[in-house]
Design a protein around this motif. Structure first.
Motif, PDB file in Angstrom:
ATOM      1  N   PHE A  43       0.810  -1.218   0.000  1.00 37.62           N
ATOM      2  CA  PHE A  43       0.000   0.000   0.000  1.00 37.62           C
ATOM      3  C   PHE A  43       0.850   1.278   0.000  1.00 37.62           C
ATOM      4  N   LEU A  44       2.178   1.101   0.091  1.00 36.35           N
ATOM      5  CA  LEU A  44       3.062   2.273   0.087  1.00 36.35           C
ATOM      6  C   LEU A  44       3.259   2.799  -1.324  1.00 36.35           C
ATOM      7  N   LYS A  45       2.690   2.109  -2.279  1.00 36.89           N
ATOM      8  CA  LYS A  45       2.901   2.519  -3.662  1.00 36.89           C
ATOM      9  C   LYS A  45       2.025   3.697  -4.052  1.00 36.89           C
ATOM     10  N   SER A  46       1.159   4.098  -3.141  1.00 36.19           N
ATOM     11  CA  SER A  46       0.321   5.266  -3.427  1.00 36.19           C
ATOM     12  C   SER A  46       1.184   6.512  -3.414  1.00 36.19           C
ATOM     13  N   ILE A  47       0.824   7.485  -4.207  1.00 33.83           N
ATOM     14  CA  ILE A  47       1.556   8.749  -4.171  1.00 33.83           C
ATOM     15  C   ILE A  47       0.754   9.818  -3.443  1.00 33.83           C
ATOM     16  N   LYS A  48      -0.277   9.363  -2.705  1.00 30.69           N
ATOM     17  CA  LYS A  48      -1.105  10.292  -1.931  1.00 30.69           C
ATOM     18  C   LYS A  48      -0.894  10.093  -0.433  1.00 30.69           C
ATOM     19  N   ARG A  49      -1.435  11.007   0.372  1.00 34.86           N
ATOM     20  CA  ARG A  49      -1.332  10.898   1.818  1.00 34.86           C
ATOM     21  C   ARG A  49      -2.591  10.310   2.435  1.00 34.86           C
ATOM     22  N   THR A  50      -3.610  10.153   1.650  1.00 33.61           N
ATOM     23  CA  THR A  50      -4.901   9.740   2.203  1.00 33.61           C
ATOM     24  C   THR A  50      -5.331   8.384   1.638  1.00 33.61           C
ATOM     25  N   GLY A  51      -6.361   7.833   2.243  1.00 40.10           N
ATOM     26  CA  GLY A  51      -6.947   6.606   1.715  1.00 40.10           C
ATOM     27  C   GLY A  51      -6.325   5.329   2.261  1.00 40.10           C
TER      28      GLY A  51
ATOM     29  N   CYS B  60       7.661   0.193  15.679  1.00 40.44           N
ATOM     30  CA  CYS B  60       9.053  -0.076  15.321  1.00 40.44           C
ATOM     31  C   CYS B  60       9.145  -0.433  13.837  1.00 40.44           C
ATOM     32  N   GLY B  61      10.368  -0.368  13.316  1.00 42.34           N
ATOM     33  CA  GLY B  61      10.566  -0.723  11.916  1.00 42.34           C
ATOM     34  C   GLY B  61      10.805   0.487  11.055  1.00 42.34           C
ATOM     35  N   SER B  62      10.179   0.514   9.910  1.00 44.40           N
ATOM     36  CA  SER B  62      10.533   1.475   8.868  1.00 44.40           C
ATOM     37  C   SER B  62      10.080   2.888   9.201  1.00 44.40           C
ATOM     38  N   SER B  63      10.549   3.834   8.390  1.00 42.20           N
ATOM     39  CA  SER B  63      10.242   5.249   8.606  1.00 42.20           C
ATOM     40  C   SER B  63       8.951   5.673   7.924  1.00 42.20           C
ATOM     41  N   ARG B  64       8.244   4.726   7.299  1.00 40.77           N
ATOM     42  CA  ARG B  64       7.070   5.067   6.494  1.00 40.77           C
ATOM     43  C   ARG B  64       6.052   5.910   7.267  1.00 40.77           C
ATOM     44  N   GLU B  65       5.804   7.100   6.764  1.00 38.94           N
ATOM     45  CA  GLU B  65       4.808   7.970   7.398  1.00 38.94           C
ATOM     46  C   GLU B  65       3.395   7.475   7.075  1.00 38.94           C
ATOM     47  N   HIS B  66       3.351   6.521   6.131  1.00 37.37           N
ATOM     48  CA  HIS B  66       2.081   5.892   5.801  1.00 37.37           C
ATOM     49  C   HIS B  66       1.454   5.247   7.042  1.00 37.37           C
ATOM     50  N   ALA B  67       2.275   4.908   8.042  1.00 31.95           N
ATOM     51  CA  ALA B  67       1.736   4.294   9.269  1.00 31.95           C
ATOM     52  C   ALA B  67       0.849   5.280  10.036  1.00 31.95           C
ATOM     53  N   PRO B  68       1.365   6.456  10.418  1.00 27.74           N
ATOM     54  CA  PRO B  68       0.441   7.418  11.038  1.00 27.74           C
ATOM     55  C   PRO B  68      -0.668   7.886  10.095  1.00 27.74           C
ATOM     56  N   TRP B  69      -0.396   7.979   8.804  1.00 30.23           N
ATOM     57  CA  TRP B  69      -1.466   8.357   7.862  1.00 30.23           C
ATOM     58  C   TRP B  69      -2.605   7.345   7.924  1.00 30.23           C
ATOM     59  N   ALA B  70      -2.247   6.058   7.983  1.00 31.32           N
ATOM     60  CA  ALA B  70      -3.277   5.014   8.007  1.00 31.32           C
ATOM     61  C   ALA B  70      -4.065   5.058   9.324  1.00 31.32           C
ATOM     62  N   LEU B  71      -3.348   5.268  10.428  1.00 32.10           N
ATOM     63  CA  LEU B  71      -4.033   5.330  11.735  1.00 32.10           C
ATOM     64  C   LEU B  71      -4.994   6.516  11.788  1.00 32.10           C
ATOM     65  N   MET B  72      -4.548   7.659  11.274  1.00 29.29           N
ATOM     66  CA  MET B  72      -5.393   8.857  11.249  1.00 29.29           C
ATOM     67  C   MET B  72      -6.590   8.654  10.337  1.00 29.29           C
ATOM     68  N   ASP B  73      -6.312   8.093   9.165  1.00 36.30           N
ATOM     69  CA  ASP B  73      -7.352   7.909   8.152  1.00 36.30           C
ATOM     70  C   ASP B  73      -8.426   6.942   8.662  1.00 36.30           C
ATOM     71  N   PHE B  74      -8.010   6.001   9.512  1.00 34.35           N
ATOM     72  CA  PHE B  74      -8.953   5.052  10.102  1.00 34.35           C
ATOM     73  C   PHE B  74      -9.826   5.741  11.147  1.00 34.35           C
ATOM     74  N   GLY B  75      -9.285   6.786  11.762  1.00 40.37           N
ATOM     75  CA  GLY B  75     -10.068   7.528  12.763  1.00 40.37           C
ATOM     76  C   GLY B  75      -9.387   7.674  14.111  1.00 40.37           C
ATOM     77  N   PHE B  76      -8.156   7.168  14.249  1.00 43.16           N
ATOM     78  CA  PHE B  76      -7.451   7.334  15.519  1.00 43.16           C
ATOM     79  C   PHE B  76      -6.890   8.743  15.631  1.00 43.16           C
ATOM     80  N   ARG B  77      -6.988   9.291  16.860  1.00 45.70           N
ATOM     81  CA  ARG B  77      -6.400  10.606  17.130  1.00 45.70           C
ATOM     82  C   ARG B  77      -5.271  10.519  18.150  1.00 45.70           C
ATOM     83  N   ALA B  78      -5.241   9.417  18.894  1.00 42.35           N
ATOM     84  CA  ALA B  78      -4.200   9.277  19.916  1.00 42.35           C
ATOM     85  C   ALA B  78      -3.879   7.806  20.128  1.00 42.35           C
ATOM     86  N   ILE B  79      -2.620   7.540  20.527  1.00 43.23           N
ATOM     87  CA  ILE B  79      -2.182   6.185  20.846  1.00 43.23           C
ATOM     88  C   ILE B  79      -1.512   6.245  22.209  1.00 43.23           C
TER      89      ILE B  79
END
Lengths: 473, 214
Positions: free
Chosen positions: B29-37, B88-107
């Motif tokens: 899913f990192l192949k997207s060139i967008k920040r959303t979805g 832990c693991g990679s630097s992919r910002e897609h991780a917080p993007w996915a959590l936010m996009d799902f609806g999480f605001r805090a961990i």
């Protein structure tokens, strides 16, 4: 007052501004860019109408998505989404005037192999890339670490990062490494000792006679996996090995500047009286060839050991993690490492795809054949130049004669964003850096090893102690 | 960036240590060139029974009935309760993007991996470090009370547990300021453009090779 550590020196030398709230602005000398973590950063620049602060601080290449079978044009990449990322990087670097080593350029390769190889990273630099294995470059006494895409954009726009100083940790490995024990075994052993979060919040310095005895490539392997120990940055002080490595590389200083540079670089060592927040001592003689058995890089054992028993683990969180790992990996506690059968072998990645890694694998493969039970052995050089060098040395023929596949450079099966991947349930002896669930393909089971150990597993069909294999001849 | 001031929301417990970014959002899913979805593919391998790929109609995929975020009682959760070394693991910002996009605001977790922790702040997602034994108790409170919520007051750096007790947490002053005000830190840094130029002039004298290209 206590002396400074190498990290202190690098941090201080790049301090643009210390703010009252404890945060600092630090200057970034080099940013390496690849296709996966940059598109949103360039888009951000465009949307805000910003230009890169210093264009020649950036250097781009493609690695994560590229097929490792020959191709000469982006249009030949079958996967639509991969192709679009590769093309997007081409368009972005062209639009903003950034140098890219693209398709067909022999300098193209894995970001962390390409940058030191070109001398685009030299001692004393701050180096960032939207990739956590940027720590690799710390082997050249750089402050190098991975960043997220927002920070890629921040560095493009400002040439700076907002940072908070990390704590200092030194890992000293003293003594002589045994035969068959490589840099990869050293770093896996270190992670086994300090744990996958042991370095969180620290900058690591690897020191001691065993580290100084390693080549530059070996040191890169060690620094590469700092992040698997939880540390964003790992580094090794400058010595003759460092200077000799940098000399004559395309981007490195030359002429009178070279002497000026070397005299500065010689100061990039921790002072004798520097104080580390944490200091760890490891006896090199304790390190044996390592194999990871679980789904976290700290789940490693020596090849001649048996797998650990969860019920003997005191920490309940760790115990649950081990039990889950056994279930995912389809292995049993107490079984011997040598009883783990291998379906595929991957030799490559930013951890182990440099020429010395390929030589080590070829030495084991020479005159031997891949076991019939092993479906595939991929050998993926880290860059086009590594590939050329290996072919000049005839290593490609050694691999092909052993039944291994000789491929084009890229990240390949380390993270399986391209077509190279494991099928569910397959066990892979891999020279990469992460054994997370699904990392090398959905349901795939990764075992992290050195290049020599990977080649030995390819030949035997299961893990074997490379030291025994050599004796058996 | 979205502001974060006070947030109260349904808590979902993810009882697993060392949750890595590959698990949060798998590489395909990192192949997207967008920040959303990315939300529908958050924890893809845990959440669905089949293998996910980009561009799929996720509503048609078989859900893993045992995965915590698929349980009816956790639908609409916006606070994630997690274990040590989360992210832990990679630097992919897609991780917080996915959590936010799902609806999480805090961990909330006993510890976070450095790069992930940093990436969260760039996106208005608040990672909160709370002592491990307290987190452990909160897991119990959430399990025992369907609909249990957690309240987070960033200004006062307080978490209100499901049992009503409050716990204070630490956060860097700068990050807090940016999050409270939803500030774009590139704009802030550019206010220091003169300092950056002055620094470059000093460095160019000392290490001119850093600024040259062949």
């Amino acid at each position: 007052m206590a002396g400074k550590t190498l990290y202190d020196k690098l941090f201080d030398a790049h301090l643009v501004k210390q703010r009252d709230d404890g945060s600092a602005l630090i200057y970034i000398d080099r940013q390496i860019i690849h296709e996966v973590t940059s598109p949103q950063a360039f888009e951000g620049l465009r949307l805000a109408g910003r230009q890169p602060w210093r264009i020649n601080a950036n250097l781009a290449t493609i690695d994560h998505n590229v097929p490792t079978t020959p191709f000469s044009n982006a249009s030949e990449i079958e996967d639509d989404t991969s192709r679009i990322q590769v093309q997007t990087l081409e368009n972005n670097t062209r639009e903003f005037g950034i140098t890219e080593f693209g398709i067909g350029d022999p300098r193209q390769g894995i970001v962390h192999v390409m940058a030191p190889e070109q001398g685009a990273v030299v001692p004393g630099m701050t180096v960032v890339c939207g990739d956590s294995h940027t720590s690799t470059n710390g082997a050249l006494a750089c402050l190098a670490h991975g960043i997220g895409t927002s920070e890629v954009e921040h560095v493009l726009a400002t040439q700076c990062l907002i940072a908070k100083k990390m704590k200092n940790m030194r890992v000293r490995v003293e003594g002589q490494l045994g035969p068959g024990v490589t840099a990869k075994d050293v770093v896996l052993h270190i992670i086994g000792v300090i744990g996958t979060a042991g370095g969180t919040g620290y900058a690591l310095e690897f020191a001691g006679s065993a580290i100084r005895g390693l080549s530059m490539e070996g040191r890169m392997t060690i620094c590469n996996m700092s992040i698997e120990a939880g540390a964003r940055a790992g580094m090794v002080a400058v010595d003759d090995v460092t200077i000799d490595y940098v000399r004559g590389r395309p981007f490195a200083p030359a002429g009178a500047q070279w002497d000026q540079a070397v005299s500065y670089w010689r100061t990039l060592v921790s002072d004798e009286d520097a104080v580390f927040d944490k200091d760890i001592l490891i006896d090199a003689a304790d390190i044996r060839p390592q194999v990871s058995w679980g789904t976290s890089p700290e789940m490693v054992v020596p090849v001649d050991a048996s797998l650990p028993v969860p019920s003997q683990e005191q920490d309940p969180v760790k115990r649950t993690g081990m039990e889950r790992a056994y279930e995912y990996m389809g292995l049993e506690p107490s079984m011997k490492v040598s009883d783990i059968q291998v379906d595929r072998v991957f030799i490559g990645s930013c951890t182990n795809s440099r020429i010395e890694d390929l030589r080590a694998a070829a030495e084991v493969a020479r005159g031997r054949r891949k076991a019939d039970s092993v479906k595939q052995v991929l050998v993926v050089p880290g860059s086009g130049l590594v590939k050329q060098q290996a072919e000049q040395e005839g290593l490609d023929r050694v691999f092909v004669e052993a039944g291994f596949e000789w491929r084009e450079p890229g990240c390949s099966m380390c993270l399986a964003m391209n077509p190279d991947r494991l099928l569910p349930g397959e066990h892979c002896a891999s020279t990469s850096n992460r054994n997370f669930e699904g990392r090398q393909g959905n349901g795939g089971r990764t075992h992290l090893v050195s290049p020599a150990m990977a080649a030995a597993a390819a030949v035997a069909g299961h893990f074997v102690d490379v030291r025994e294999l050599e004796k058996a001849e | 960036m979205e502001k974060f001031t006070v947030h109260e929301g349904l808590a979902a417990p993810l009882d697993r240590s060392n949750v890595d970014t590959d698990l949060i959002i798998p590489k395909q899913f990192l192949k997207s060139i967008k920040r959303t979805g990315f939300g529908p593919n958050l924890f893809d391998e845990l959440r669905y029974m089949d293998e996910g790929y980009p561009g799929q109609d996720n509503s048609q995929r078989p859900l893993n009935p045992d995965f915590v975020l698929n349980l009816p009682r956790y639908q609409g959760a916006s606070v994630l309760l997690a274990r040590r070394n989360f992210g832990c693991g990679s630097s992919r910002e897609h991780a917080p993007w996915a959590l936010m996009d799902f609806g999480f605001r805090a961990i909330i977790a006993p510890s976070f991996a450095d790069i992930f922790y940093n990436n969260c702040f760039k996106n208005g997602l608040l990672p909160i470090v709370v002592e491990e034994d307290v987190v452990d108790e909160m897991f119990g409170e959430v399990a025992a009370n369907e609909g249990a919520t957690i309240r987070i007051d960033l200004e006062n750096q307080l978490v209100t547990r499901p049992n009503g007790e409050t716990v204070s947490f630490e956060i860097d002053a700068f990050r807090k300021h940016c999050l409270l005000n939803g500030l774009d830190d590139i704009g802030l840094t550019l206010q220091d453009a003169e300092s950056i130029r002055a620094y470059e002039t000093r460095r160019m004298e000392r290490e001119p090779w850093v600024f040259q290209t062949p």
